[in-house]
Design an enzyme around this catalytic site. Structure first.
Site, short mmCIF file in Angstrom:
data_model
loop_
_atom_site.label_atom_id
_atom_site.label_comp_id
_atom_site.label_asym_id
_atom_site.label_seq_id
_atom_site.Cartn_x
_atom_site.Cartn_y
_atom_site.Cartn_z
N LEU A 1 2.15 -4.63 -23.63
CA LEU A 1 2.99 -3.55 -24.17
C LEU A 1 4.47 -3.91 -24.00
CD1 LEU A 1 3.34 -0.56 -25.18
CD2 LEU A 1 3.21 0.14 -22.78
N ARG B 1 -1.74 -8.25 21.67
CA ARG B 1 -0.41 -8.72 22.10
C ARG B 1 0.01 -8.02 23.40
NH1 ARG B 1 3.56 -12.48 22.05
NH2 ARG B 1 5.64 -11.56 21.89
N GLN C 1 6.93 -4.52 11.62
CA GLN C 1 7.59 -4.14 12.88
C GLN C 1 6.64 -4.31 14.07
OE1 GLN C 1 10.66 -3.66 12.43
NE2 GLN C 1 11.32 -3.11 14.49
N ILE C 2 5.40 -3.88 13.90
CA ILE C 2 4.41 -4.00 14.99
C ILE C 2 4.17 -5.48 15.32
CG2 ILE C 2 1.95 -3.65 15.57
CD1 ILE C 2 2.15 -0.98 14.00
N HIS C 3 4.15 -6.30 14.28
CA HIS C 3 3.91 -7.74 14.49
C HIS C 3 5.15 -8.47 15.01
CE1 HIS C 3 0.19 -7.11 12.21
NE2 HIS C 3 -0.19 -8.29 12.61
N GLU D 1 3.18 -0.99 -14.03
CA GLU D 1 2.45 0.13 -14.68
C GLU D 1 3.28 1.41 -14.67
OE1 GLU D 1 -1.72 0.32 -14.62
OE2 GLU D 1 -1.94 -1.75 -13.94
N THR E 1 7.57 2.31 -13.59
CA THR E 1 8.35 2.43 -12.35
C THR E 1 8.11 3.82 -11.75
OG1 THR E 1 10.25 3.37 -13.50
CG2 THR E 1 10.21 0.95 -13.27
#
Ligand code: COS
Length: 380
Positions: free
Chosen positions: A125, A268, A336-338, A363, A365
């Protein structure tokens, strides 16, 4: 109210999950690095019948509706969004345009090969000057005897270059605006039809994205999908369905990074204990899990509406809007956690972070989703 999946849906979910874990997850890093979903993987997906999952059996499909499609998408997206996008370009918009817009004869003729994955489909399209304003397309199709002659250019086409058939939208009545657009199924081998080189992208790098060029391409009139000049509403109806699928991609990706974040937080150790014991981490996990729950409700409720022929245009826009924004927040928490590991390309989180960004764009915005929703709110 019954929120449980049927036995068939549970079964396809289990099959898709095993396939995703065993066959897709081990390849996901390479798919991103090499910017290619291997043909052999697409063939395996086809062999399992996944390429026709929502369509009725009479057209060679899996007969599992939009709910079935979302279950499949979610499982694949949990491990690889490039692969989910490739399936989506084929099933959710490429073949879907034929299913929603084709005559009975066309569906019988064209869908079985797509459902078997013998012909990979794409949806064309967007043009260089017609993105959000889809009605501004300028590719033309002029009737000449038993053919239409197509001229023009499409851009950012998912599965471009690797698809065998394309649902292409072109202007058949230049004076009639949105009521002068028609849809055609175009075979990749037609003379004058070429695909550009694959675009280099930030994310979903394994999913192929190219331009398409049409130079006096002669398309048999029997491949005009449905009626002449009914193409624009068909594009919109197809995208209504497609946007639920984008929600399912986001849901799968969000579940994938939540699981990785949970595992990381449990393993961790900092300050003498797993970081999962720290409230700062727990709150992020709690927010991620809550958003996943809301996403799940939005995706499957809207898919259920679609399968039960209840109007869902507004709901699919809401699902796409909410799920893509939520996925962005979730994957940001996951990084952030990682910590430092979340930023390194060696670990999958960095890939998900890049992959998530397109969800707010393709598909339609999210600004377009808000326009669709607001118009419907004001109409009620
Ligand atoms: N289902 C069926 N028909 C629809 C429809 C839908 N969801 N949405 C619109 N239509 C019909 C309208 O009824 C109207 O037909 P009539 O003139 O016969 O009444 C026609 O389509 C034009 O609709 P509208 O007036 O809403 O067109 P606009 O140009 O104002 O807006 C938007 C259309 C912006 C919603 C559309 O261009 C759009 O979705 N843009 C984003 C495109 C996109 O998602 N691109 C992604 C790339 S493709 S993967």
């Amino acid at each position: 109210m019954d929120f449980r999946f049927t036995e068939e849906h549970e079964m396809v979910g289990e099959l898709a999950r095993k396939f995703a874990e065993n066959e897709v997850r081990p390849l996901a890093m390479d798919i991103d690095r090499n910017a290619d979903v291997p043909k052999e993987l697409i063939d395996k997906i086809s062999e399992l019948g996944f390429m026709g999952i929502p369509f009725p059996e009479e057209y060679g499909g899996g007969d599992l509706g939009e709910i079935g499609y979302c279950i499949l998408t979610e499982e694949i997206a949990r491990v690889c969004l490039s692969t989910a996008a490739t399936i989506g370009g084929h099933v959710s918009i490429g073949a879907m345009a034929v299913y929603l817009g084709g005559t009975e004869e066309q569906k019988q003729r064209l869908l079985p090969e797509m459902c078997m994955g013998e012909k990979l489909a794409a949806f064309a399209l967007t043009e260089p000057q017609a993105g959000s304003d889809a009605g501004a397309i300028s590719t033309t199709a002029v009737r000449k005897g038993d053919k239409y002659i197509l001229n023009g250019q499409k851009t950012f086409i998912t599965n471009g270059g690797i698809a065998d058939v394309y649902s292409v939208f072109a202007v058949t009545n230049p004076g009639a605006g949105l009521r002068g657009v028609s849809a055609f199924l175009v075979d990749k081998n037609l003379p004058g039809f070429t695909a550009g080189s694959p675009e280099a992208k930030m994310g979903i790098r394994g999913s192929h994205t190219t331009d398409l060029f049409f130079e006096d391409v002669e398309v048999p009139a029997e491949n005009l999908l449905g009626e002449e000049n009914q193409g624009f509403p068909l594009a919109m109806k197809t995208l209504d369905v497609g946007r639920i699928g984008v929600g399912a991609q986001c849901l799968g990706g969000a579940k994938g990074v939540l699981e990785l974040s949970k595992q990381h937080a449990l393993q961790r150790v900092q300050f003498g204990k797993p970081i999962a014991k720290l409230q700062a981490i727990q709150w992020m996990l709690a927010e991620m899990a809550t958003e996943v729950y809301n996403m799940e409700n939005a995706v499957y409720r809207t898919a259920w509406m679609c399968d039960n022929n209840i109007p869902f245009s507004r709901q699919s826009a809401m699902t796409k809007l909410y799920c893509s924004e939520a996925f962005g927040r979730i994957v940001d928490h996951a990084v952030q956690i990682h910590g430092g590991m979340g930023y390194m390309s060696e670990y999958p989180i960095e890939r998900f972070y890049r992959d998530a960004r397109i969800m707010r764009i393709y598909e339609g915005t999210n600004e377009i989703q808000k326009l669709v929703i607001a118009r419907d709110v004001l109409k009620q």
